[in-house]
Design an enzyme around this catalytic site. Structure first.
Site, PDB file in Angstrom:
ATOM      1  CB  SER A 150      -0.846  -0.016   1.278  1.00 35.83           C
ATOM      2  OG  SER A 150      -1.443   1.244   1.506  1.00 35.83           O
ATOM      3  CE1 TYR A 163      -5.086  -1.684   4.436  1.00 37.96           C
ATOM      4  CE2 TYR A 163      -3.849   0.342   4.143  1.00 37.96           C
ATOM      5  CZ  TYR A 163      -4.467  -0.778   3.612  1.00 37.96           C
ATOM      6  OH  TYR A 163      -4.436  -0.984   2.243  1.00 37.96           O
TER       7      TYR A 163
HETATM    8  P1  NAP Z   1     -11.770  -5.164  -1.146  1.00 35.40           P
HETATM    9  O1  NAP Z   1     -12.621  -4.907  -2.340  1.00 35.40           O
HETATM   10  O2  NAP Z   1     -12.290  -4.869   0.221  1.00 35.40           O
HETATM   11  O3  NAP Z   1     -11.225  -6.685  -1.185  1.00 35.40           O
HETATM   12  C1  NAP Z   1     -10.494  -7.254  -0.125  1.00 35.40           C
HETATM   13  C2  NAP Z   1     -10.465  -8.761  -0.316  1.00 35.40           C
HETATM   14  O4  NAP Z   1      -9.865  -9.374   0.837  1.00 35.40           O
HETATM   15  C3  NAP Z   1     -11.877  -9.332  -0.433  1.00 35.40           C
HETATM   16  O5  NAP Z   1     -11.880 -10.410  -1.327  1.00 35.40           O
HETATM   17  C4  NAP Z   1     -12.112  -9.814   0.980  1.00 35.40           C
HETATM   18  O6  NAP Z   1     -13.119 -10.789   1.101  1.00 35.40           O
HETATM   19  C5  NAP Z   1     -10.747 -10.379   1.298  1.00 35.40           C
HETATM   20  N1  NAP Z   1     -10.641 -10.683   2.712  1.00 35.40           N
HETATM   21  C6  NAP Z   1     -10.856  -9.840   3.749  1.00 35.40           C
HETATM   22  N2  NAP Z   1     -10.757 -10.501   4.907  1.00 35.40           N
HETATM   23  C7  NAP Z   1     -10.492 -11.802   4.599  1.00 35.40           C
HETATM   24  C8  NAP Z   1     -10.301 -12.980   5.354  1.00 35.40           C
HETATM   25  N3  NAP Z   1     -10.417 -13.014   6.708  1.00 35.40           N
HETATM   26  N4  NAP Z   1     -10.036 -14.144   4.710  1.00 35.40           N
HETATM   27  C9  NAP Z   1      -9.964 -14.172   3.358  1.00 35.40           C
HETATM   28  N5  NAP Z   1     -10.155 -13.090   2.578  1.00 35.40           N
HETATM   29  C10 NAP Z   1     -10.417 -11.924   3.193  1.00 35.40           C
HETATM   30  O7  NAP Z   1     -10.430  -4.341  -1.264  1.00 35.40           O
HETATM   31  P2  NAP Z   1      -9.422  -4.039  -2.473  1.00 35.40           P
HETATM   32  O8  NAP Z   1      -9.399  -2.582  -2.652  1.00 35.40           O
HETATM   33  O9  NAP Z   1      -9.662  -4.923  -3.649  1.00 35.40           O
HETATM   34  O10 NAP Z   1      -8.068  -4.450  -1.724  1.00 35.40           O
HETATM   35  C11 NAP Z   1      -7.295  -5.585  -2.048  1.00 35.40           C
HETATM   36  C12 NAP Z   1      -5.902  -5.419  -1.454  1.00 35.40           C
HETATM   37  O11 NAP Z   1      -5.326  -4.218  -1.979  1.00 35.40           O
HETATM   38  C13 NAP Z   1      -5.891  -5.256   0.062  1.00 35.40           C
HETATM   39  O12 NAP Z   1      -4.755  -5.914   0.598  1.00 35.40           O
HETATM   40  C14 NAP Z   1      -5.770  -3.746   0.256  1.00 35.40           C
HETATM   41  O13 NAP Z   1      -5.180  -3.401   1.483  1.00 35.40           O
HETATM   42  C15 NAP Z   1      -4.872  -3.398  -0.911  1.00 35.40           C
HETATM   43  N6  NAP Z   1      -4.926  -1.981  -1.317  1.00 35.40           N
HETATM   44  C16 NAP Z   1      -6.052  -1.434  -1.872  1.00 35.40           C
HETATM   45  C17 NAP Z   1      -6.029  -0.088  -2.248  1.00 35.40           C
HETATM   46  C18 NAP Z   1      -7.209   0.591  -2.891  1.00 35.40           C
HETATM   47  O14 NAP Z   1      -7.109   1.795  -3.179  1.00 35.40           O
HETATM   48  N7  NAP Z   1      -8.303  -0.077  -3.173  1.00 35.40           N
HETATM   49  C19 NAP Z   1      -4.877   0.673  -2.054  1.00 35.40           C
HETATM   50  C20 NAP Z   1      -3.764   0.075  -1.480  1.00 35.40           C
HETATM   51  C21 NAP Z   1      -3.789  -1.265  -1.120  1.00 35.40           C
HETATM   52  P3  NAP Z   1     -14.640 -10.311   1.460  1.00 35.40           P
HETATM   53  O15 NAP Z   1     -15.200  -9.750   0.183  1.00 35.40           O
HETATM   54  O16 NAP Z   1     -15.292 -11.580   1.904  1.00 35.40           O
HETATM   55  O17 NAP Z   1     -14.534  -9.285   2.534  1.00 35.40           O
END
Ligand code: NAP
Length: 258
Positions: A150, A163
């Protein structure tokens, strides 16, 4: 495997292809993980789409497009959940994408919100890397790990202490594991996404003031798409990146350059 840039082999081999590879993507039911799973499959990989909920929609999209994929239940409420996934399964690529965030002022931040985030984002990520690498090394094969870091692997952020701690841990662990495993055939790298348009960031995009402040600071002048991260993940999973170890690739529209 080293490939002489002037050899004829170079012209016969697509170094960006994942044909014949087997990949596991955590949190593949939505957002960045879903886009990565689809992109890896489009590059030729068989993709195991793991999530605490069904990843059926992702599997359907991949199979309808002519790729191959399967669904796997994996809930990091138990950070050791992936321990039994790798033995004998022949995985070549691991994408640690699953992640959560909890928000509160640091003076009020609770132990539950600390533990929940550290368990999924840092502890589960480490032990999933370990389980994957143990199997690859035991089989004398090579493997690729891509961790999703991130901007808060580099910056402090506000009101997200667990986080920020967990994502700093992701960048530190990526480097440590690269140091230990580069000579053993396992590449460990990370992607640091900037502001990406997913469920995770919907509230920010819906807040007109925050949205404007964010866009004004991004040199590219737009939010990132999940596809921007997915394309980078394909590169880090493919032979083209064989000499990259311990890198944290910023895919942020220039945010950190500013
Ligand atoms: P998201 O749409 O909230 O997706 C997160 C994923 O992680 C979902 O599939 C979620 O499953 C899964 N997850 C959460 N808790 C879990 C658990 N206990 N066991 C297994 N799976 C679990 O978020 P995203 O934006 O795509 O983020 C994906 C990654 O990118 C994360 O690591 C996040 O920190 C990182 N990131 C995102 C951004 C951004 O701007 N979007 C920026 C920097 C980093 P559920 O759907 O069941 O909750």
């Amino acid at each position: 495997m080293y490939c002489d840039p002037l050899s004829s082999e170079r012209y016969n081999m697509n170094r960006f292809s994942l044909n014949g590879k087997k990949a596991l993507v955590t949190g593949a039911n939505t957002g960045i993980g879903q886009a990565i799973a689809i992109a890896l499959a489009a590059a030729g990989a068989h993709v195991v789409c793991a999530g605490r909920r069904s990843c059926g929609e992702t599997v359907d999209q991949i199979t309808k497009a002519g790729g191959t994929a399967e669904d796997l239940k994996l809930d990091f409420a138990d950070p050791m959940a992936a321990k039994q996934v790798f033995p004998g399964a022949g995985f070549d690529v691991l994408i640690n994408n699953a992640g959560i965030i909890r928000r509160d002022d640091a003076v009020d931040f609770g132990e539950d919100d600390w533990d929940a985030v550290m368990d999924v984002n840092a502890k589960a990520l480490f032990f999933t890397c370990q389980a994957f690498a143990r199997e690859v090394m035991a089989q004398n094969r090579s493997g690729k790990i891509v961790n999703i870091a991130s901007l808060l692997s580099f910056q402090g952020g506000i009101r997200v202490p667990s986080y920020t701690a967990s994502k700093h841990a992701v960048s530190g662990l990526t480097k440590l594991l690269a140091n230990e495993w580069a000579a053993k055939g396992v590449n460990v790298n990370a992607i640091a996404p900037g502001y990406i348009s997913t469920n995770n960031t919907e509230a920010l995009r819906n807040d007109a003031d925050r949205n404007k402040a964010i866009l004004d600071r991004i040199p590219a002048g737009r939010w990132g798409e999940a596809q921007d991260i997915a394309d980078t993940a394909v590169f880090l999973a493919a032979p083209a990146s064989d000499y990259i170890h311990g890198a944290i690739l910023n895919v942020d529209g220039g945010w950190l350059a500013r």
